[in-house]
Design an enzyme around this catalytic site. Structure first.
Site, PDB file in Angstrom:
ATOM      1  N   ASP A 116      86.327   5.723  60.740  1.00 30.75           N
ATOM      2  CA  ASP A 116      87.239   4.572  61.502  1.00 30.75           C
ATOM      3  C   ASP A 116      86.669   4.149  63.016  1.00 30.75           C
ATOM      4  O   ASP A 116      86.569   5.177  63.682  1.00 30.75           O
ATOM      5  CB  ASP A 116      88.484   4.828  61.409  1.00 30.75           C
ATOM      6  N   HIS A 155      94.909  -3.256  60.703  1.00 29.44           N
ATOM      7  CA  HIS A 155      95.100  -1.962  61.567  1.00 29.44           C
ATOM      8  C   HIS A 155      96.474  -2.008  62.171  1.00 29.44           C
ATOM      9  O   HIS A 155      96.976  -2.827  62.199  1.00 29.44           O
ATOM     10  CB  HIS A 155      94.039  -2.069  62.733  1.00 29.44           C
TER      11      HIS A 155
END
Ligand code: 13P
Length: 284
Positions: free
Chosen positions: A82, A206
């Site tokens: 990520d 996100h």
């Protein structure tokens, strides 16, 4: 069910119109918890760690744990790097066996973000890995170290970015932010809808911690397929452990960490509607 590419998981989610949680992990206990949650609920899973977190969980240690856990899981698991920032760490993750990477060039001007994303995508392609990138700016930073302002994704830029980079998943900024929201989250679902109408790439949200079930359902309906959750798991582990403290032995504490992380992952999988999807679609 082996370690799978994130693209495979996202394509299934697109076909079934549900979301898949990408859960950030910091240690072996949290990896075990997330896999246990996915197996109990028969949900696909994305296990992830962000580059900024490697100071706490070195990649050469946590990476192989994540990959091995995915390989042994009874449900499809993708292992994702990520917010990749540096080529060095992105390559290291791919060498360890991560099946997807996110390159985060969202702080660059559009042209540079496109150029850098294409470069990282070419590297990921050598490994057959899935690629996620971001356009616009999600608020805060993954580890809360920088107070990044939210910059809502423009529809034109999202379309151009997706067309020119040909990535597999696109993270959008629609008022979402990392960490807990300062006030009530104000998601620009109108903008999400416009982006979804123009862009075919599966969309990523996100900053999942602090959003409501209704927020998730709305976003999933409008094309969000991957939802990142970090803070909610970390905080639920801390508060659960604090509630039960003091512990008289380490292993009771260890088990409480796994149990708490597992509870939070399962709660999100149910909200994302990914629970029960494995038997249905992956024909285990
Ligand atoms: P939260 O910490 O807000 O859940 O955000 C996680 C995230 O988006 C990781 O990239």
């Amino acid at each position: 069910m082996p370690l799978v590419k994130m693209k495979e998981i996202l394509d299934q989610a697109e076909a079934g119109n549900y979301g898949v949680g990408a859960f950030s992990v910091a240690n072996m206990e949290m990896v075990m918890a997330a896999v246990q949650a996915a197996e109990e609920l028969q949900s696909p899973l994305i296990l992830q760690i962000a580059e900024v977190r490697l100071k706490h969980s070195p990649l050469h240690l946590i990476g192989p744990v994540m990959v091995e856990a995915a390989k042994k899981a009874a449900v499809p698991v993708a292992v994702h790097f990520d917010h990749g920032i540096t080529e060095e760490k992105i390559r290291e993750a791919l060498e360890i066996g991560f099946s997807s990477i996110m390159y985060d060039g969202s702080h660059h001007p559009l042209e540079d973000n496109i150029a850098e994303t294409k470069k990282m995508a070419a590297i990921a392609c050598e490994y057959g890995a899935t690629v996620e990138a971001e356009i616009g700016q999600v608020g805060g930073s993954e580890d809360g170290s920088v107070d990044i302002d939210i910059l809502i994704t423009s529809v034109e830029e999202a379309k151009r970015f997706a067309d020119e980079t040909n990535i597999d998943a696109l993270a959008v900024a629609i008022g979402n932010a990392h960490g807990f929201y300062k006030g009530d989250p104000n998601l620009r679902v109108d903008r999400l809808e416009e982006i979804n109408n123009e862009v075919d790439t599966p969309l990523v949200l996100h900053g999942g911690s602090g959003l409501t079930e209704e927020d998730f359902r709305t976003c999933i309906h409008l094309g969000i397929r991957k939802i990142n959750v970090a803070t909610a798991t970390f905080n639920h582990v801390v508060s659960s452990v604090n509630e039960d403290a003091p512990f008289n032995d380490y292993f009771t504490y260890h088990e409480r960490v796994i149990e708490a992380a597992c509870e939070n992952v399962k709660r999100h999988m149910r909200m994302f509607d990914s629970a029960g999807r494995v038997k249905e679609e992956h024909h285990v």
